[in-house]
Scaffold this motif. Structure first.
Motif, mmCIF file in Angstrom:
data_model
loop_
_atom_site.group_PDB
_atom_site.id
_atom_site.type_symbol
_atom_site.label_atom_id
_atom_site.label_comp_id
_atom_site.label_asym_id
_atom_site.label_seq_id
_atom_site.Cartn_x
_atom_site.Cartn_y
_atom_site.Cartn_z
ATOM 1 N N GLN A 1 0.842 -1.190 0.000
ATOM 2 C CA GLN A 1 0.000 0.000 0.000
ATOM 3 C C GLN A 1 0.879 1.241 0.000
ATOM 4 N N SER A 2 1.907 1.200 0.762
ATOM 5 C CA SER A 2 2.823 2.321 0.831
ATOM 6 C C SER A 2 3.494 2.532 -0.522
ATOM 7 N N LEU A 3 3.845 1.448 -1.207
ATOM 8 C CA LEU A 3 4.457 1.553 -2.522
ATOM 9 C C LEU A 3 3.454 2.131 -3.525
ATOM 10 N N GLY A 4 2.207 1.720 -3.432
ATOM 11 C CA GLY A 4 1.172 2.264 -4.307
ATOM 12 C C GLY A 4 0.976 3.750 -4.105
ATOM 13 N N TRP A 5 0.951 4.174 -2.842
ATOM 14 C CA TRP A 5 0.799 5.610 -2.560
ATOM 15 C C TRP A 5 2.018 6.384 -3.012
ATOM 16 N N LYS A 6 3.200 5.796 -2.860
ATOM 17 C CA LYS A 6 4.420 6.469 -3.323
ATOM 18 C C LYS A 6 4.376 6.657 -4.837
ATOM 19 N N PHE A 7 3.904 5.620 -5.541
ATOM 20 C CA PHE A 7 3.787 5.720 -6.990
ATOM 21 C C PHE A 7 2.783 6.810 -7.371
ATOM 22 N N PHE A 8 1.630 6.827 -6.702
ATOM 23 C CA PHE A 8 0.610 7.840 -6.987
ATOM 24 C C PHE A 8 1.138 9.244 -6.718
ATOM 25 N N ASN A 9 1.824 9.419 -5.588
ATOM 26 C CA ASN A 9 2.400 10.722 -5.258
ATOM 27 C C ASN A 9 3.404 11.165 -6.320
ATOM 28 N N ALA A 10 4.288 10.245 -6.725
ATOM 29 C CA ALA A 10 5.286 10.590 -7.733
ATOM 30 C C ALA A 10 4.617 10.905 -9.071
ATOM 31 N N PHE A 11 3.595 10.136 -9.438
ATOM 32 C CA PHE A 11 2.873 10.384 -10.682
ATOM 33 C C PHE A 11 2.223 11.770 -10.658
ATOM 34 N N PHE A 12 1.569 12.098 -9.552
ATOM 35 C CA PHE A 12 0.936 13.411 -9.441
ATOM 36 C C PHE A 12 1.989 14.518 -9.475
ATOM 37 N N GLY A 13 3.133 14.282 -8.844
ATOM 38 C CA GLY A 13 4.222 15.263 -8.889
ATOM 39 C C GLY A 13 4.701 15.513 -10.309
ATOM 40 N N VAL A 14 4.803 14.458 -11.112
ATOM 41 C CA VAL A 14 5.227 14.606 -12.507
ATOM 42 C C VAL A 14 4.168 15.371 -13.296
ATOM 43 N N ALA B 1 6.581 18.462 -3.057
ATOM 44 C CA ALA B 1 5.936 17.875 -1.878
ATOM 45 C C ALA B 1 5.448 16.459 -2.144
ATOM 46 N N TYR B 2 5.355 16.064 -3.410
ATOM 47 C CA TYR B 2 4.793 14.763 -3.753
ATOM 48 C C TYR B 2 5.828 13.692 -4.048
ATOM 49 N N PHE B 3 7.092 14.035 -4.135
ATOM 50 C CA PHE B 3 8.104 13.045 -4.473
ATOM 51 C C PHE B 3 8.642 12.363 -3.219
ATOM 52 N N PRO B 4 8.640 11.022 -3.205
ATOM 53 C CA PRO B 4 9.088 10.284 -2.019
ATOM 54 C C PRO B 4 10.497 10.645 -1.533
ATOM 55 N N PRO B 5 11.492 10.856 -2.414
ATOM 56 C CA PRO B 5 12.813 11.236 -1.883
ATOM 57 C C PRO B 5 12.791 12.572 -1.133
ATOM 58 N N ILE B 6 12.001 13.515 -1.624
ATOM 59 C CA ILE B 6 11.895 14.807 -0.941
ATOM 60 C C ILE B 6 11.190 14.624 0.398
ATOM 61 N N GLN B 7 10.164 13.775 0.418
ATOM 62 C CA GLN B 7 9.454 13.501 1.665
ATOM 63 C C GLN B 7 10.383 12.844 2.677
ATOM 64 N N ALA B 8 11.225 11.907 2.206
ATOM 65 C CA ALA B 8 12.173 11.248 3.105
ATOM 66 C C ALA B 8 13.206 12.244 3.630
ATOM 67 N N LEU B 9 13.666 13.135 2.767
ATOM 68 C CA LEU B 9 14.629 14.155 3.188
ATOM 69 C C LEU B 9 14.017 15.077 4.231
#
Length: 103
Positions: free
Chosen positions: A12-25, A53-61
């Motif tokens: 689920q977390s991977l799915g949300w990460k993909f959705f967040n990255a897709f929306f960011g693009v 704000a939607y990219f997982p690496p930025i969120q992790a940082l």
């Protein structure tokens, strides 16, 4: 049993990460259109900055540096604002039409 629960949570977390990255693009694309084919390049740059704000690496940082993350509700409201501003106020479809006819 714990393994299957952990696997489900990570997928689920991977799915949300993909959705967040897709929306960011998508938001980066909208920002790029506004920079080059609009009359407001500042708005396009603003959208590109908000897309981070939607990219997982930025969120992790952000979590690593501050210990906090951007809550899902805030990201949802930010996404609604971005779409409203780009589609309604920003006249995205008119700008895309200008872009296509300019090629």
């Amino acid at each position: 049993m714990t393994n299957s629960v952990e696997m489900k949570a990570s997928s689920q977390s991977l799915g949300w990460k993909f959705f967040n990255a897709f929306f960011g693009v998508v938001v980066i694309g909208i920002g790029t259109v506004n920079i080059f084919w609009g009359n407001d390049p500042g708005f396009g740059i603003f959208l590109i900055v908000l897309s981070s704000a939607y990219f997982p690496p930025i969120q992790a940082l952000l979590k690593e540096k501050t210990g906090r993350t951007i809550p899902g509700l805030v990201k949802f409201l930010l996404g609604v604002f971005i779409l409203w501003a780009a589609l309604g106020v920003g006249e995205l479809f008119d700008k895309v039409d200008m872009m296509i006819h300019g090629l």
